[in-house]
Design an enzyme around this catalytic site. Structure first.
Site, PDB file in Angstrom:
ATOM      1  N   ASN A 178      -4.813  -9.337   4.361  1.00 48.13           N
ATOM      2  CA  ASN A 178      -6.337  -8.892   4.702  1.00 48.13           C
ATOM      3  C   ASN A 178      -7.262 -10.148   5.159  1.00 48.13           C
ATOM      4  O   ASN A 178      -8.474 -10.090   4.840  1.00 48.13           O
ATOM      5  CB  ASN A 178      -6.805  -8.273   3.542  1.00 48.13           C
ATOM      6  CG  ASN A 178      -6.810  -6.754   3.557  1.00 48.13           C
ATOM      7  OD1 ASN A 178      -6.769  -6.123   4.490  1.00 48.13           O
ATOM      8  ND2 ASN A 178      -6.208  -6.136   2.445  1.00 48.13           N
TER       9      ASN A 178
ATOM     10  N   ASP B 151       0.497  -8.066   3.408  1.00 46.92           N
ATOM     11  CA  ASP B 151      -0.819  -7.765   3.997  1.00 46.92           C
ATOM     12  C   ASP B 151      -1.767  -8.697   3.438  1.00 46.92           C
ATOM     13  O   ASP B 151      -2.160  -8.656   2.126  1.00 46.92           O
ATOM     14  CB  ASP B 151      -1.113  -6.442   4.013  1.00 46.92           C
ATOM     15  CG  ASP B 151      -2.691  -6.154   4.490  1.00 46.92           C
ATOM     16  OD1 ASP B 151      -3.048  -7.148   4.725  1.00 46.92           O
ATOM     17  OD2 ASP B 151      -3.057  -5.061   4.184  1.00 46.92           O
TER      18      ASP B 151
ATOM     19  N   HIS C 259      -1.072  -0.226  10.152  1.00 42.30           N
ATOM     20  CA  HIS C 259      -0.396  -1.536  10.531  1.00 42.30           C
ATOM     21  C   HIS C 259       0.836  -1.505  11.369  1.00 42.30           C
ATOM     22  O   HIS C 259       1.397  -0.336  11.305  1.00 42.30           O
ATOM     23  CB  HIS C 259       0.020  -2.185   9.149  1.00 42.30           C
ATOM     24  CG  HIS C 259      -1.279  -2.585   8.285  1.00 42.30           C
ATOM     25  ND1 HIS C 259      -1.633  -3.993   7.973  1.00 42.30           N
ATOM     26  CD2 HIS C 259      -1.992  -1.902   7.788  1.00 42.30           C
ATOM     27  CE1 HIS C 259      -2.649  -3.834   7.307  1.00 42.30           C
ATOM     28  NE2 HIS C 259      -2.859  -2.454   6.914  1.00 42.30           N
TER      29      HIS C 259
ATOM     30  N   GLU D 152       0.573  -1.230  -0.040  1.00 43.28           N
ATOM     31  CA  GLU D 152      -0.063   0.116   0.017  1.00 43.28           C
ATOM     32  C   GLU D 152       0.793   1.364   0.161  1.00 43.28           C
ATOM     33  O   GLU D 152       0.751   1.951   0.873  1.00 43.28           O
ATOM     34  CB  GLU D 152      -0.810   0.131   1.317  1.00 43.28           C
ATOM     35  CG  GLU D 152      -2.217   0.909   0.898  1.00 43.28           C
ATOM     36  CD  GLU D 152      -3.401   0.680   1.871  1.00 43.28           C
ATOM     37  OE1 GLU D 152      -4.300   1.478   1.815  1.00 43.28           O
ATOM     38  OE2 GLU D 152      -3.177  -0.233   2.765  1.00 43.28           O
TER      39      GLU D 152
END
Length: 270
Positions: free
Chosen positions: A167, A165, A262, A51
């Site tokens: 998710n 990540d 995070h 991200e």
């Protein structure tokens, strides 16, 4: 707060590699919050980020070079300010491959691979499904494609670390108040079943090799003081292939790092 480190007593040496994975929720914002200071203190050999929310020409790679990371590889989304992954390393990889040869997902900048000797590091940013049914379907389709990508890659490169990540919280131990999370994207039965399938295929959740405790999370909502209350989710992982299980030297969740919603997670492999 001290890092929640769950490490073996083995001393790092030149034959060990420390890999950090970190969803930055915007790489430019994280740099402004002192990311490189943390890197200089922690000294991973490889930093995998997700991200980034930036195009390559918007990322200050000089700041990373000054922190000791001479090699920077970025795979950004076509859409500006969205998604994107990157790998920063001290040692030049033998090979770097962006994407998984699937344009539907590659245009979102979600997978980046780097080979170091017999070890392959894959950085992944799995889509979120929290915005509705369309993106949840996209997420599940991505997971199917990514699973096939990994199985093919493992035929060529059996020693792989797949970090990022995801998710997804795998088990009730990985999420706060699991009884309240029924029907929530990120803890859906079909998502958790995908991680079960990944595990059954011969992949190992490296953190759980060293720590079986609950309340160990890597993401917290910005709302309702979630981080202060430790009402979090463990959705950032280093899954390693079975041949690497005996080469694991340690794993950690670094809750002291506050550059994002995070926190970083790390693994050490001999």
């Amino acid at each position: 707060m001290q890092a929640e480190k769950n490490l073996t007593t083995a001393t790092r040496n030149q034959e060990q590699m420390k890999i950090v994975s970190y969803n930055l929720n915007g790489i430019r914002a994280a740099l402004q919050k002192g990311l490189t200071d943390w890197l200089q203190q922690e000294q991973p050999d490889v930093l995998c980020v997700q991200e980034t929310k930036a195009q390559p020409d918007q990322i200050d790679t000089l700041a990373f070079r000054e922190a000791g990371y001479d090699y920077a590889y970025l795979h950004s989304a076509e859409k500006k300010g969205y998604s994107g992954v990157g790998i920063f390393c001290k040692q030049e990889p033998d090979r770097v491959v962006a994407g998984m040869r699937h344009d539907r997902y590659d245009r979102e900048g979600r997978v980046l691979r780097a080979d170091f000797g017999d070890l392959t590091v894959v950085c992944v940013y799995v889509p979120s499904g929290t915005t509705g049914d369309v993106r949840q379907e996209f997420k599940m389709d991505f997971l199917d494609a990514f699973y096939k990508y990994l199985q093919e890659l493992r035929q060529e490169r059996p020693n792989i670390v797949v970090c990022g990540d995801y998710n997804i919280c795998h088990k009730p131990i990985d999420i706060n108040h699991p009884e309240r999370q029924t029907g929530v994207s990120g803890f859906l039965p079909e998502e958790r079943a995908w991680l079960d399938k990944l595990e059954e295929s011969g992949m190992v959740d490296s953190f759980r090799e060293f720590c079986k405790e609950s309340n160990r999370y890597s993401w917290w909502s910005y709302r309702f003081g979630a981080r202060e209350r430790n009402a979090g989710w463990r959705i950032d992982y280093h899954w390693v292939s079975e041949p690497l299980r005996n080469r694991l030297q340690g794993a950690a969740i670094h809750t002291e790092a506050v550059h994002s919603d995070h926190c970083p997670v790390s693994v050490e492999v001999s």
